[in-house]
Scaffold this motif. Structure first.
Motif, PDB file in Angstrom:
ATOM      1  N   THR A   1      24.881  -0.473 -21.613  1.00  0.00           N
ATOM      2  CA  THR A   1      24.308   0.596 -20.786  1.00  0.00           C
ATOM      3  C   THR A   1      22.884   0.915 -21.227  1.00  0.00           C
ATOM      4  O   THR A   1      21.975   1.060 -20.400  1.00  0.00           O
ATOM      5  CB  THR A   1      25.173   1.864 -20.871  1.00  0.00           C
TER       6      THR A   1
ATOM      7  N   GLU B   1      25.870   6.854 -19.705  1.00  0.00           N
ATOM      8  CA  GLU B   1      25.073   6.889 -18.474  1.00  0.00           C
ATOM      9  C   GLU B   1      24.224   8.153 -18.396  1.00  0.00           C
ATOM     10  O   GLU B   1      23.051   8.118 -17.975  1.00  0.00           O
ATOM     11  CB  GLU B   1      25.994   6.805 -17.253  1.00  0.00           C
TER      12      GLU B   1
ATOM     13  N   GLN C   1      21.090   7.987 -20.388  1.00  0.00           N
ATOM     14  CA  GLN C   1      20.052   7.169 -19.760  1.00  0.00           C
ATOM     15  C   GLN C   1      19.262   7.996 -18.745  1.00  0.00           C
ATOM     16  O   GLN C   1      18.051   7.827 -18.604  1.00  0.00           O
ATOM     17  CB  GLN C   1      20.667   5.948 -19.065  1.00  0.00           C
TER      18      GLN C   1
END
Length: 229
Positions: free
Chosen positions: A6, A51, A54
């Protein structure tokens, strides 16, 4: 922390977007320095999982264009856009964490760091351009830097700080983004931003003080030990 898919994917995407921005926008700054910033953040991002993290790291990448536009005369429109995108990521990262069922302590500690990079760059750039007073820029930087230093002190004392969002912290960040973004938008539209600056000089220090008090109060409470197993 270790390399993860990721983080590598997010870092690669942001690096490509950053290089495209440098190529297409031709910002008034050394292209190599901007690319180096995007590359350094992307490499660090490869080791950060999740996620939602990010999404948060977008604000670290946006610190470079934010500083460039804050320092460049007449670039208040693009700067307001950068702050709007940053504000959107600040709203979305928590939703993403809940959506994937992975709210984390790392995310709680990462948010103030990326906010400090982004908003500190904007505030110092505007202060050097004499758009806002320098003391207000220092307050904005301190809003994020001092809690980070406090967390490091607690860790050095072998205390595990409780890294989580607080209502006062979210309010102060929203105020900073809205007010600083409003100043940029008013200047872009050739409107008098004096009242917005005065509002920022009053609201941001009060919200920052409230955040410090809230964080200090929360730090007094013992953090529950994790259950075995």
């Amino acid at each position: 922390m270790r390399l993860n898919r990721t983080g590598i994917t997010g870092g690669a995407i942001y690096l490509v977007l950053g290089i495209l921005w440098v190529w297409l926008a031709q910002p008034p700054a050394p292209a190599w320095a901007l690319v180096v910033w995007f590359a350094v953040v992307a490499v660090a991002e490869c080791f950060i999982p999740g996620e939602a993290n990010q999404v948060s790291l977008a604000r670290a990448h946006l610190a470079a264009p934010a500083l460039v536009y804050a320092l460049a005369p007449g670039r208040f429109g693009p700067l307001a856009v950068v702050l709007a995108v940053a504000g959107l990521t600040d709203l979305v990262d928590g939703t993403v964490a809940r959506r994937f069922g992975r709210p984390s302590t790392l995310g709680g500690g990462l948010d103030p760091i990326v906010d400090c990079a982004l908003l500190g760059a904007v505030a110092l750039g505007l202060a050097f351009g004499e758009i806002i007073p320098l003391w207000l820029a220092v307050v904005i930087v301190a809003r994020y830097l001092l809690p980070a230093i406090g967390g490091l002190v607690l860790i050095s004392l072998h205390r595990r700080p409780e890294l989580r969002h607080t209502v006062s912290g979210q309010i102060s960040t929203s105020l900073i983004i809205v007010l600083v973004g409003g100043i940029c938008l008013f200047r872009f539209m050739n409107q008098d931003a004096t009242n917005v600056v005065v509002g920022a000089e009053v609201a941001i220090p009060i919200a920052t003080l409230a955040t410090f008090i809230h964080l200090g109060w929360a730090a007094r409470r013992p953090v529950p030990a994790p259950e075995p197993g």
